[in-house]
Design a protein around this motif. Structure first.
Motif, PDB file in Angstrom:
ATOM      1  N   UNK A  20       0.824  -1.207   0.000  1.00  0.00           N
ATOM      2  CA  UNK A  20       0.000   0.000   0.000  1.00  0.00           C
ATOM      3  C   UNK A  20       0.861   1.262   0.000  1.00  0.00           C
ATOM      4  N   UNK A  21       1.960   1.229   0.733  1.00  0.00           N
ATOM      5  CA  UNK A  21       2.806   2.417   0.857  1.00  0.00           C
ATOM      6  C   UNK A  21       3.588   2.725  -0.418  1.00  0.00           C
ATOM      7  N   UNK A  22       3.462   1.866  -1.425  1.00  0.00           N
ATOM      8  CA  UNK A  22       4.065   2.144  -2.730  1.00  0.00           C
ATOM      9  C   UNK A  22       3.041   2.704  -3.718  1.00  0.00           C
ATOM     10  N   UNK A  23       1.823   2.978  -3.237  1.00  0.00           N
ATOM     11  CA  UNK A  23       0.791   3.416  -4.187  1.00  0.00           C
ATOM     12  C   UNK A  23      -0.258   4.340  -3.592  1.00  0.00           C
ATOM     13  N   UNK A  24      -0.536   4.222  -2.314  1.00  0.00           N
ATOM     14  CA  UNK A  24      -1.682   4.910  -1.721  1.00  0.00           C
ATOM     15  C   UNK A  24      -1.221   6.114  -0.910  1.00  0.00           C
ATOM     16  N   UNK A  25      -1.389   7.294  -1.489  1.00  0.00           N
ATOM     17  CA  UNK A  25      -0.981   8.511  -0.804  1.00  0.00           C
ATOM     18  C   UNK A  25      -2.040   9.050   0.136  1.00  0.00           C
ATOM     19  N   UNK A  26      -3.299   8.801  -0.193  1.00  0.00           N
ATOM     20  CA  UNK A  26      -4.412   9.312   0.606  1.00  0.00           C
ATOM     21  C   UNK A  26      -5.276   8.159   1.116  1.00  0.00           C
ATOM     22  N   UNK A  27      -5.926   8.396   2.247  1.00  0.00           N
ATOM     23  CA  UNK A  27      -6.863   7.441   2.849  1.00  0.00           C
ATOM     24  C   UNK A  27      -6.204   6.092   3.152  1.00  0.00           C
ATOM     25  N   UNK A  28      -4.987   6.144   3.660  1.00  0.00           N
ATOM     26  CA  UNK A  28      -4.350   4.901   4.098  1.00  0.00           C
ATOM     27  C   UNK A  28      -5.114   4.269   5.262  1.00  0.00           C
ATOM     28  N   UNK A  29      -5.953   5.060   5.929  1.00  0.00           N
ATOM     29  CA  UNK A  29      -6.759   4.521   7.032  1.00  0.00           C
ATOM     30  C   UNK A  29      -7.771   3.489   6.540  1.00  0.00           C
ATOM     31  N   UNK A  30      -8.040   3.450   5.225  1.00  0.00           N
ATOM     32  CA  UNK A  30      -8.890   2.378   4.684  1.00  0.00           C
ATOM     33  C   UNK A  30      -8.344   1.007   5.071  1.00  0.00           C
ATOM     34  N   UNK A  31      -7.034   0.933   5.217  1.00  0.00           N
ATOM     35  CA  UNK A  31      -6.411  -0.360   5.505  1.00  0.00           C
ATOM     36  C   UNK A  31      -6.806  -0.882   6.885  1.00  0.00           C
ATOM     37  N   UNK A  32      -7.234  -0.004   7.779  1.00  0.00           N
ATOM     38  CA  UNK A  32      -7.720  -0.461   9.085  1.00  0.00           C
ATOM     39  C   UNK A  32      -8.954  -1.347   8.910  1.00  0.00           C
ATOM     40  N   UNK A  33      -9.809  -0.986   7.947  1.00  0.00           N
ATOM     41  CA  UNK A  33     -10.990  -1.803   7.647  1.00  0.00           C
ATOM     42  C   UNK A  33     -10.551  -3.141   7.056  1.00  0.00           C
ATOM     43  N   UNK A  34      -9.547  -3.094   6.182  1.00  0.00           N
ATOM     44  CA  UNK A  34      -9.030  -4.335   5.588  1.00  0.00           C
ATOM     45  C   UNK A  34      -8.494  -5.276   6.664  1.00  0.00           C
ATOM     46  N   UNK A  35      -7.808  -4.717   7.645  1.00  0.00           N
ATOM     47  CA  UNK A  35      -7.281  -5.546   8.744  1.00  0.00           C
ATOM     48  C   UNK A  35      -8.412  -6.314   9.428  1.00  0.00           C
ATOM     49  N   UNK A  36      -9.523  -5.615   9.674  1.00  0.00           N
ATOM     50  CA  UNK A  36     -10.658  -6.256  10.342  1.00  0.00           C
ATOM     51  C   UNK A  36     -11.248  -7.362   9.472  1.00  0.00           C
ATOM     52  N   UNK A  37     -11.368  -7.095   8.173  1.00  0.00           N
ATOM     53  CA  UNK A  37     -11.902  -8.101   7.247  1.00  0.00           C
ATOM     54  C   UNK A  37     -11.002  -9.330   7.230  1.00  0.00           C
ATOM     55  N   UNK A  38      -9.697  -9.105   7.182  1.00  0.00           N
ATOM     56  CA  UNK A  38      -8.739 -10.212   7.135  1.00  0.00           C
ATOM     57  C   UNK A  38      -8.769 -11.001   8.444  1.00  0.00           C
ATOM     58  N   UNK A  39      -8.868 -10.292   9.570  1.00  0.00           N
ATOM     59  CA  UNK A  39      -8.910 -10.969  10.869  1.00  0.00           C
ATOM     60  C   UNK A  39     -10.152 -11.848  10.997  1.00  0.00           C
ATOM     61  N   UNK A  40     -11.287 -11.366  10.496  1.00  0.00           N
ATOM     62  CA  UNK A  40     -12.508 -12.175  10.532  1.00  0.00           C
ATOM     63  C   UNK A  40     -12.403 -13.362   9.575  1.00  0.00           C
ATOM     64  N   UNK A  41     -11.793 -13.123   8.421  1.00  0.00           N
ATOM     65  CA  UNK A  41     -11.693 -14.186   7.415  1.00  0.00           C
ATOM     66  C   UNK A  41     -10.809 -15.328   7.881  1.00  0.00           C
ATOM     67  N   UNK A  42      -9.717 -15.008   8.572  1.00  0.00           N
ATOM     68  CA  UNK A  42      -8.804 -16.076   8.990  1.00  0.00           C
ATOM     69  C   UNK A  42      -9.463 -16.986  10.019  1.00  0.00           C
ATOM     70  N   UNK A  43     -10.490 -16.467  10.695  1.00  0.00           N
ATOM     71  CA  UNK A  43     -11.221 -17.272  11.675  1.00  0.00           C
ATOM     72  C   UNK A  43     -12.377 -18.043  11.047  1.00  0.00           C
ATOM     73  N   UNK A  44     -12.590 -17.864   9.741  1.00  0.00           N
ATOM     74  CA  UNK A  44     -13.704 -18.520   9.055  1.00  0.00           C
ATOM     75  C   UNK A  44     -13.515 -20.033   9.021  1.00  0.00           C
ATOM     76  N   UNK A  45     -14.623 -20.750   9.088  1.00  0.00           N
ATOM     77  CA  UNK A  45     -14.572 -22.212   9.033  1.00  0.00           C
ATOM     78  C   UNK A  45     -14.462 -22.736   7.604  1.00  0.00           C
ATOM     79  N   UNK A  46     -14.829 -21.920   6.628  1.00  0.00           N
ATOM     80  CA  UNK A  46     -14.828 -22.389   5.240  1.00  0.00           C
ATOM     81  C   UNK A  46     -13.590 -21.908   4.495  1.00  0.00           C
ATOM     82  N   UNK A  47     -13.085 -22.757   3.613  1.00  0.00           N
ATOM     83  CA  UNK A  47     -11.942 -22.387   2.782  1.00  0.00           C
ATOM     84  C   UNK A  47     -12.309 -21.221   1.880  1.00  0.00           C
ATOM     85  N   UNK A  48     -13.548 -21.215   1.405  1.00  0.00           N
ATOM     86  CA  UNK A  48     -14.033 -20.140   0.541  1.00  0.00           C
ATOM     87  C   UNK A  48     -13.936 -18.790   1.239  1.00  0.00           C
TER      88      UNK A  48
END
Length: 317
Positions: A20-48
């Protein structure tokens, strides 16, 4: 077109943040939302549920489940297509396959995507999804896609948790996702540090190409006193670039009268060239560093080593 690579067994969030730091100059705080999505996904029971698609652009990031991107008329599908159809932004896109947690870090594999080609696959292979499943703490409810729902608690089903689109043909979606997985598994293993360095080089080259393109678009000098052609350096680029980066950018622009300057009464920094300068030019390719050139020459001239002899233990007695 540069080849794509895969990066296995990486710290997913740290790696994506570095990208991200090689492309995103503005709204890097969007990545905080991505962190939450990734954290929930890793706890998912399905491979999908553990397979995501992520991209960053000059002004923000997005992260979606892969299955949702391939379902037509969903927000993930429409968003994934929007930035190809409606913008000329530089997009860095990746597939993510999560494998679990290790010492507090979310681990998995990243697969580099050619965004334009991936967009074409999403556009061509997207599947209809005419039903939406509303998921509550004590059950589920089905509604037609497009029907409004409030997300309020249900008297019988309890608290609303989330919703997901359901494909009309679940087997077709399953096959499509398997095909995507098989395709990216063929990518060669990459060096992540080298990848980040290449992305940074790409950031500078992309800005150089944009400036050259914009210089050609103006028919008349557009500086306040009409003596120069000028193009503003991208604010997103300037937020990411240091002095060395702007020096490299300057060296890639093919103009004899080039200067970078502020303009009174305007925000930002501008590239200016004299109105008589020939604008029908392309960027100068950056020269390899002396160290890189010496290393390449050494590799070319180094004698080949003889193959090591191996014992055939099957023949030993």
């Amino acid at each position: 077109m540069p080849k794509q690579n895969k990066f296995e067994d990486v710290d997913v969030t740290a790696s994506l943040e570095a990208i991200m730091k090689q492309n995103t100059g503005f709204y890097q705080s969007d990545f905080d939302i991505d962190r939450e999505i990734i954290a929930k996904a890793v706890a998912s029971d399905s491979k999908e549920g553990k397979t995501l698609l992520w991209f960053c652009r000059p002004s923000g990031t997005h992260c979606f489940r892969e299955r949702d991107v391939f379902l037509k008329d969903t927000a993930p599908h429409n968003t994934w297509r929007f930035y190809m159809e409606q913008t000329s932004d530089r997009i860095l896109a990746y597939a993510i396959e999560l494998t679990g947690r290790e010492r507090g870090k979310i681990k998995g594999s990243l697969y580099e995507l050619d965004y334009s080609r991936h967009y074409e696959r999403v556009k061509e292979k997207g599947l209809p999804a005419d039903t939406v499943k509303l998921i509550y703490e004590r059950g589920e409810q089905m509604i037609p896609a497009g029907q409004y729902f409030s997300g309020s608690p249900d008297p019988q089903l309890g608290k609303f948790e989330r919703f997901e689109a359901l494909p009309n043909d679940p087997d077709a979606l399953k096959w499509l996702l398997q095909e995507e997985h098989r395709s990216r598994e063929q990518l060669p293993q990459g060096d992540f540090k080298a990848h980040i360095a290449a992305l940074h080089d790409g950031l500078i080259e992309t800005e150089a190409r944009r400036i050259v393109r914009e210089m050609k678009r103006n028919y008349e000098p557009n500086s306040p006193n009409k003596t120069h052609f000028m193009v503003e350096l991208s604010p997103a680029f300037m937020r990411l670039a240091d002095t060395k980066d702007t020096d490299r950018l300057f060296s890639m622009l093919p103009y004899k009268t080039l200067s970078f300057s502020k303009i009174e009464g305007r925000h930002g920094t501008y590239a200016l060239i004299d109105k008589g300068e020939n604008r029908d030019r392309e960027i100068r390719k950056p020269r390899p560093s002396v160290r890189a050139q010496l290393k390449a020459d050494k590799t070319k001239t180094a004698p080949k080593k003889a193959a090591a002899k191996n014992k055939n233990h099957d023949l030993e007695v």
